[in-house]
Design a protein around this motif. Sequence first.
Motif, PDB file in Angstrom:
ATOM      1  N   GLY A 286       1.041  -1.139  -0.055  1.00 43.11           N
ATOM      2  CA  GLY A 286      -0.052   0.091   0.027  1.00 43.11           C
ATOM      3  C   GLY A 286       0.865   0.986  -0.048  1.00 43.11           C
TER       4      GLY A 286
ATOM      5  N   VAL B  66       9.673   5.984  10.248  1.00 40.22           N
ATOM      6  CA  VAL B  66      10.401   7.043   9.334  1.00 40.22           C
ATOM      7  C   VAL B  66      11.109   8.278   9.961  1.00 40.22           C
TER       8      VAL B  66
ATOM      9  N   PRO C 113       2.058   1.467   4.746  1.00 43.30           N
ATOM     10  CA  PRO C 113       1.739   2.357   5.799  1.00 43.30           C
ATOM     11  C   PRO C 113       0.653   2.554   6.402  1.00 43.30           C
TER      12      PRO C 113
ATOM     13  N   CYS D 154       6.701   2.683   0.358  1.00 40.10           N
ATOM     14  CA  CYS D 154       6.450   1.425   0.547  1.00 40.10           C
ATOM     15  C   CYS D 154       6.420   0.614  -0.841  1.00 40.10           C
TER      16      CYS D 154
ATOM     17  N   GLY E 262       5.674   3.539   9.513  1.00 37.78           N
ATOM     18  CA  GLY E 262       5.032   4.695  10.141  1.00 37.78           C
ATOM     19  C   GLY E 262       5.799   5.874  10.529  1.00 37.78           C
TER      20      GLY E 262
ATOM     21  N   TYR F 253      -2.327   5.965   7.307  1.00 34.34           N
ATOM     22  CA  TYR F 253      -2.709   7.286   6.798  1.00 34.34           C
ATOM     23  C   TYR F 253      -3.874   7.661   7.895  1.00 34.34           C
ATOM     24  N   GLU F 254      -3.545   8.581   8.721  1.00 28.81           N
ATOM     25  CA  GLU F 254      -4.395   9.056   9.832  1.00 28.81           C
ATOM     26  C   GLU F 254      -5.192   7.627  10.437  1.00 28.81           C
ATOM     27  N   GLY F 255      -4.222   6.588  10.544  1.00 27.57           N
ATOM     28  CA  GLY F 255      -4.784   5.342  11.164  1.00 27.57           C
ATOM     29  C   GLY F 255      -5.569   4.689  10.086  1.00 27.57           C
TER      30      GLY F 255
ATOM     31  N   HIS G 100       1.540   3.021  13.305  1.00 26.96           N
ATOM     32  CA  HIS G 100       1.625   1.629  12.657  1.00 26.96           C
ATOM     33  C   HIS G 100       0.252   0.909  12.763  1.00 26.96           C
TER      34      HIS G 100
ATOM     35  N   ASN H  70       0.965   5.865  -0.635  1.00 29.69           N
ATOM     36  CA  ASN H  70       0.454   7.169  -1.192  1.00 29.69           C
ATOM     37  C   ASN H  70       1.622   7.813  -1.626  1.00 29.69           C
ATOM     38  N   ALA H  71       2.708   7.709  -0.929  1.00 25.42           N
ATOM     39  CA  ALA H  71       3.843   8.615  -1.483  1.00 25.42           C
ATOM     40  C   ALA H  71       5.112   8.083  -2.125  1.00 25.42           C
TER      41      ALA H  71
END
Length: 618
Positions: A52, A170, A99, A58, A135, A101-103, A144, A54-55
């Motif tokens: 997974g 990170v 990762p 991973c 995380g 993202y906001e849980g 995490h 977004n940026a």
Amino acid sequence: MRAVRRPGKGRMVGIPGDFQETGEKSGDRKRSTVVRSLDEGRVGQSLLILYGSNAGTCRYLAEDLETTARDRGFNPEVKTMDEGTEQLSKDVPVVIITPSYEGKPADNAKKFVAWLEAGKPDSLKEVRFAVFGSGNSEWMNTFHRIPKLVDEMMPKLGAKRLIQSKFVDVKEDPTGPWEDWRDELLAFFSGGPQSVIATTAELEVTVKKPETADVLAGEEILTGLVKENKQIAGSEVGSAKRHIEIELPEGVTYEPGDYLAVLPTNPPDIIRRVASRFGLNMDDIVTVKGTSKGFLTTGGPSTVVEILGARVELGTIASKRQIEAIAKAAEGSEQQKLRDLASSEDTFVKEVIDKRMSVLDLLEDHPSAKLSFAAYLDMLRPLTLRQYSISSSPLATLSERSELASLTYDVHSAPARSGNGRLFQGVASTYLATRAVGSRIRCFVRHSNTGFHLPNNPSTPIIMIAAGTGVAPMRGFIQQRACIAANNRNALGPALLYFGCRDYESDFLYADELREWETLGAVQVRPAFSRRGPPNADGKTECKYTHERMWEEREEIRDLFRKGAKVYVCGSASKLAKSTNEVTKRIWRTAFPEKTEEDAEQWLEGIREVRYVSDVFD
Ligand SMILES: Cc1cc2nc3c(=O)[nH]c(=O)nc-3n(C[C@H](O)[C@H](O)[C@H](O)COP(=O)(O)OP(=O)(O)OC[C@H]3O[C@@H](n4cnc5c(N)ncnc54)[C@H](O)[C@@H]3O)c2cc1C
Ligand SMILES: Cc1cc2nc3c(=O)[nH]c(=O)nc-3n(C[C@H](O)[C@H](O)[C@H](O)COP(=O)(O)O)c2cc1C
């Protein structure tokens, strides 16, 4: 130019049949869930790698595992977690790299996580898996959350852990732990360190004179057109701040609260430094062969400027293994100096991590190191995109054919922590700051999935708390409300903006515009100046910080909250988000004096993402 890689020579920590602690303290997890037999470990082993991302972190790790696994004789396949939904089988072990993202899961992992959560006992019987989580401990309450959830759910559905899962922060050094875990995993299949297959793969890089270079472009990357780019605060009291307006391609839309993801290129200075260290000309053509790293090979031969500018990160902190490789290529006292850097954790943290020493910094500081350009390229990660909160409303350009999105950004430029007179320049912020009007920017809109949007009903009160360029999404909200107010002022509920600045003359961003929007009834601005406020600041006691001003105005805040207000926080995680959490709980407790700090914490957790949303940059 030619270089031989020997990935099998790294430190291996896997021991056949033994239980390895990598991610958690002893006793944290039941040993019985770890697969102990290594009968299945053999060359040609298929491996499904799901990520997974977004940026891009991973995703890079997944691709790195794929490359390393292939070099060592495995047959790996990489997919996003969503693509891997319902695809797990007992025949192919699966590695999940994720990762939070906001849980919540990354955008391309949501389906997979929902599928796991809805899974029936034994539905993954005999599936073998391993989880690697990335995380950031700034997100204290959801640190995490997703990798841990996946790691817990898989055994509940009958799957068996191959090796202990690993969760990295990170904010510290994620590279070393990743490399160790990756090697432990692969060694597990190969029957332990002694039987890791020596690689036959060679990375070949040839440099020749210019031909036309192909441009590397991601599928979903669009091109935006710069319409305006201006400084809105100087560097007197912090980083310089700028406002850029970008015309989006026709048909691309956004809502205030969304982000623009920007794919930058590296600053020219750092490209020149690399070229100079390796004796290259900017227009030399580089051909990369012998690797499955798509970010190096896609598009065929390219110029030095293109490969160093548009494909790789040049400022990433060097890992211990990279330092060892540089030491091996160095001579005399420099070799020892380099070895010392990686010899103890304390020295490594103090001299490398804290100083953000990159491979390039180390090569410049140790001229005897004869590392080849091929070996250097092989150490670099792909260039990743950076996200920026959109600071405008699409309603402001409703009559135009294309929507305009503005960004409000800090220009990161300062003496480098690595010393030696070097200048640190943030990659994307320098890229944005140097785009002239009329230039094109590779970018795309990423929709916010954290509830960071205006309430559907504009009469719902809102309370915004921001510091510095954290005002970006708030400006988008306020501009949207100003557009609504222009048609029907009565439609709007109250909106407070607590805005942390340093100096009223230097960094009170958008002061004139905010005043104008205040007269329209779109916002009430409540600035707090930590260093210098205006004389006679609106008759109030001078508060230096937003949380102090919120506390002073707690009755009004409590009243708005009772009326259903939604709270938005944007700025630094360690400073603004923390102090706002604290003052919000304190204000809540004034209404319920019998409640404890723990009750307040629970209350705040309960309203997060619905009534209390935060978007923090670091
Ligand atoms: C959801 C989201 C929204 C965001 N919105 C905004 C926004 O609206 N506006 C905005 O300005 N930013 C925003 N950011 C931050 C933005 O994405 C970038 O992280 C930021 O601009 C820095 O990127 P860069 O490429 O310029 O720096 P990079 O090249 O990525 O460098 C940053 C790194 O350099 C390190 N560093 C800092 N100073 C030094 C030094 N002196 N020497 C050595 N190293 C140093 C930092 O610790 C950091 O690790 C947002 C981030 C997120 C995640
Ligand atoms: C907006 C945002 C929210 C985040 N939320 C969390 C979180 O809740 N828990 C966590 O452990 N890390 C969190 N992180 C850190 C990321 O999980 C971490 O940086 C990860 O390496 C990103 O992986 P990617 O680059 O593959 O997307 C967050 C990062 C950002 C930018």
